[in-house]
Design a protein around this motif. Structure first.
Motif, PDB file in Angstrom:
ATOM      1  N   LYS A   3       0.842  -1.207   0.000  1.00 26.58           N
ATOM      2  CA  LYS A   3       0.000   0.000   0.000  1.00 26.58           C
ATOM      3  C   LYS A   3       0.876   1.255   0.000  1.00 26.58           C
ATOM      4  CE  LYS A   3      -4.285   1.520   1.816  1.00 26.58           C
ATOM      5  NZ  LYS A   3      -5.490   0.822   2.155  1.00 26.58           N
ATOM      6  N   LEU A   4       1.780   1.326   0.962  1.00 29.63           N
ATOM      7  CA  LEU A   4       2.720   2.449   1.000  1.00 29.63           C
ATOM      8  C   LEU A   4       4.133   1.897   0.906  1.00 29.63           C
ATOM      9  CD1 LEU A   4       3.535   5.434   1.574  1.00 29.63           C
ATOM     10  CD2 LEU A   4       3.620   4.790   3.986  1.00 29.63           C
ATOM     11  N   THR A  33       5.761  11.154  13.728  1.00 30.64           N
ATOM     12  CA  THR A  33       4.922  10.696  12.606  1.00 30.64           C
ATOM     13  C   THR A  33       5.792  10.255  11.433  1.00 30.64           C
ATOM     14  OG1 THR A  33       3.179  12.211  13.294  1.00 30.64           O
ATOM     15  CG2 THR A  33       3.041  11.392  11.047  1.00 30.64           C
ATOM     16  N   ILE A  34       6.847  11.036  11.160  1.00 29.48           N
ATOM     17  CA  ILE A  34       7.736  10.655  10.044  1.00 29.48           C
ATOM     18  C   ILE A  34       8.366   9.291  10.327  1.00 29.48           C
ATOM     19  CG2 ILE A  34       9.922  11.244   8.889  1.00 29.48           C
ATOM     20  CD1 ILE A  34       9.066  14.190   9.104  1.00 29.48           C
ATOM     21  N   LYS A  35       8.770   9.104  11.576  1.00 32.16           N
ATOM     22  CA  LYS A  35       9.380   7.810  11.938  1.00 32.16           C
ATOM     23  C   LYS A  35       8.374   6.681  11.710  1.00 32.16           C
ATOM     24  CE  LYS A  35      13.028   9.162  14.999  1.00 32.16           C
ATOM     25  NZ  LYS A  35      13.440   9.589  16.296  1.00 32.16           N
ATOM     26  N   GLN A  36       7.130   6.942  12.100  1.00 35.18           N
ATOM     27  CA  GLN A  36       6.103   5.907  11.929  1.00 35.18           C
ATOM     28  C   GLN A  36       5.832   5.625  10.447  1.00 35.18           C
ATOM     29  OE1 GLN A  36       2.618   6.910  14.169  1.00 35.18           O
ATOM     30  NE2 GLN A  36       3.333   5.667  15.883  1.00 35.18           N
ATOM     31  N   ILE A  37       5.759   6.686   9.666  1.00 34.64           N
ATOM     32  CA  ILE A  37       5.493   6.507   8.230  1.00 34.64           C
ATOM     33  C   ILE A  37       6.647   5.731   7.580  1.00 34.64           C
ATOM     34  CG2 ILE A  37       5.328   7.739   6.009  1.00 34.64           C
ATOM     35  CD1 ILE A  37       3.691   9.905   7.495  1.00 34.64           C
ATOM     36  N   SER A  42       2.457   3.697   9.863  1.00 31.93           N
ATOM     37  CA  SER A  42       1.395   4.681   9.665  1.00 31.93           C
ATOM     38  C   SER A  42       1.144   4.835   8.172  1.00 31.93           C
ATOM     39  CB  SER A  42       1.826   6.008  10.299  1.00 31.93           C
ATOM     40  OG  SER A  42       0.781   6.926  10.228  1.00 31.93           O
ATOM     41  N   SER A  43       0.697   3.731   7.562  1.00 35.65           N
ATOM     42  CA  SER A  43       0.621   3.722   6.103  1.00 35.65           C
ATOM     43  C   SER A  43      -0.677   4.338   5.573  1.00 35.65           C
ATOM     44  CB  SER A  43       0.772   2.292   5.590  1.00 35.65           C
ATOM     45  OG  SER A  43      -0.232   1.496   6.139  1.00 35.65           O
ATOM     46  N   THR A  44      -1.564   4.794   6.469  1.00 31.45           N
ATOM     47  CA  THR A  44      -2.813   5.377   5.967  1.00 31.45           C
ATOM     48  C   THR A  44      -2.932   6.868   6.288  1.00 31.45           C
ATOM     49  OG1 THR A  44      -3.877   4.628   7.984  1.00 31.45           O
ATOM     50  CG2 THR A  44      -4.154   3.226   6.064  1.00 31.45           C
ATOM     51  N   ASP A  45      -1.847   7.455   6.797  1.00 32.15           N
ATOM     52  CA  ASP A  45      -1.871   8.862   7.170  1.00 32.15           C
ATOM     53  C   ASP A  45      -1.621   9.705   5.906  1.00 32.15           C
ATOM     54  OD1 ASP A  45      -1.583  11.334   8.254  1.00 32.15           O
ATOM     55  OD2 ASP A  45      -0.112  10.766   9.770  1.00 32.15           O
ATOM     56  N   TYR A  68      -4.627  -1.025  -2.829  1.00 29.22           N
ATOM     57  CA  TYR A  68      -3.930  -2.251  -2.447  1.00 29.22           C
ATOM     58  C   TYR A  68      -4.438  -2.730  -1.089  1.00 29.22           C
ATOM     59  CZ  TYR A  68      -0.351  -5.566  -1.238  1.00 29.22           C
ATOM     60  OH  TYR A  68       0.297  -6.707  -0.865  1.00 29.22           O
ATOM     61  N   HIS A  69      -4.818  -3.979  -1.002  1.00 31.91           N
ATOM     62  CA  HIS A  69      -5.310  -4.537   0.260  1.00 31.91           C
ATOM     63  C   HIS A  69      -4.266  -5.506   0.810  1.00 31.91           C
ATOM     64  CE1 HIS A  69      -9.698  -3.384  -0.340  1.00 31.91           C
ATOM     65  NE2 HIS A  69      -9.043  -2.902  -1.375  1.00 31.91           N
TER      66      HIS A  69
END
Ligand SMILES: Nc1ncnc2c1ncn2[C@@H]1O[C@H](COP(=O)(O)OP(=O)(O)OP(=O)(O)O)[C@@H](O)[C@H]1O
Ligand SMILES: [Mg+2]
Length: 323
Positions: A3-4, A33-37, A42-45, A68-69
């Motif tokens: 997905k991301l 947040t950047i670390k999570q992404i 955090s692929s849906t932010d 993408y699922h």
């Protein structure tokens, strides 16, 4: 595909010689947040992902695939015949589909009960044929009449599949390898596989291809005896499939009319397997058999019946556990 593609996003930042801290200061997106992404947590932010892409001058479509699922594979397992594998598989699939999730059900039992419950006729494009030919399962998927549910049907000839599997090379990995292209396509949210009442090589294959195993059990003495063996079977497959987990034990066909035995069995279950038990119990309900007689999922036949409501509540628990 994912997905991301967070690894690519991170690589782009590093190529431009920008630290996470600098990126945070320039975009207003917090460092955490950047670390999570960047670690995929955090692929849906989307709003913040867009901000990072704008700053790094990347087209978001290059790294983010909204359709993408992350497909999860669940199988129903218990060598005790008649404990409810097929009925639960159909009930959970239809409850998930009602929630808008995209579902593929695979009938892994030559009895064809799951295929019949979705009113699917026999077909050359069946699970057994794909396993024998070791072919990508994408080519064996058929639509059902029900929204959001596709199927790979079983065939009665699958009764001898174990014998045929036995002579194959890497025989424990066949289902996993033919299912992989379907998982990687990322079209479905969940793939639910019904199994036959054996601890067979085919079922070894199916568990080996799964992320989670769901174990239906009736609160009755013969069923309790077998549970330890089922769990042992799953443990034996973990070396082949290290991320495999038991999603839980589902109490099915709880019969309040026989309260004494039922409650004694429930006590034993709670004592031995409390962490694995789903809270929602499925009680005996004759509407299920009426629905199966008409080759319809019970949620379609009697959406407001007690058993349909129980299936929905159980499914919510499954969705929380099996992520
Ligand atoms: N909660 C329930 N209430 C009433 N009947 C039920 C319930 N769950 C299952 N049954 C009935 O019990 C029978 C066996 O159920 P099911 O076919 O789902 O079990 P199974 O584990 O898939 O069996 P098998 O091992 O033969 O594949 C079916 O006739 C079904 O309608
Ligand atoms: Mg069955």
């Amino acid at each position: 595909m994912v997905k991301l593609d967070y690894e690519r996003l991170k690589a782009i930042r590093l190529e431009q010689d920008i630290t996470q801290k600098e990126l945070a200061q320039s975009t207003g997106v917090s460092l955490s947040t950047i670390k999570q992404i960047e670690t995929g947590r955090s692929s849906t932010d989307l709003e913040n992902i867009q901000k990072l892409c704008t700053y790094l001058d990347v087209d978001i479509n290059e790294i983010y695939h909204p359709d993408y699922h992350d497909t999860k594979v669940l199988c129903m397992l218990n060598n005790k015949g008649g404990c409810g594998k097929t009925s639960l598989c159909g009930g959970i699939a239809t409850s998930m589909a009602e929630l808008g999730l995209r579902i593929l059900v695979i009938d892994g039992d030559g009895q064809r009960n799951l295929s019949s419950s979705f009113d699917m006729p026999r077909s050359e494009k069946n699970f057994g044929a794909a396993v024998l030919a070791e072919q990508d399962l994408n080519g064996y998927i058929q639509p059902t009449k029900f929204e959001n549910i596709d199927i790979i049907v079983a065939d009665v000839s699958m009764g001898t599949l174990d014998m045929a599997l036995f002579t194959k090379i890497s025989r424990e990995n066949i289902v996993r390898s033919i299912l992989r292209p379907v998982v990687e396509r990322g079209y479905y949210d969940y793939i639910l596989i019904d199994t036959n009442p054996n601890l067979s090589l085919l079922n070894f294959n199916i568990v080996n291809a799964s992320n989670y195993v769901l174990i239906p059990a009736q609160p009755a003495s013969f069923d309790l005896d077998g549970l330890a063996v089922v769990l042992q079977f799953v443990d034996g497959i973990k070396p082949y499939n290290p991320t495999l987990q038991v999603g839980g034990i589902i109490i099915n066909r709880y019969d309040a009319r026989n309260r004494l035995i039922t409650e004694a069995a429930m006590d034993q279950l709670r004592e031995s397997y409390s962490a694995l038990l789903f809270e929602q119990i499925i009680r005996v309900d004759s509407r299920l058999q009426n629905a199966q007689w008409e080759n319809r999922p019970v949620l379609d036949y009697a959406g407001s019946a007690r058993i349909s409501k129980e299936y929905r509540a159980l499914t919510k628990e499954i969705l929380k556990r099996c992520v």
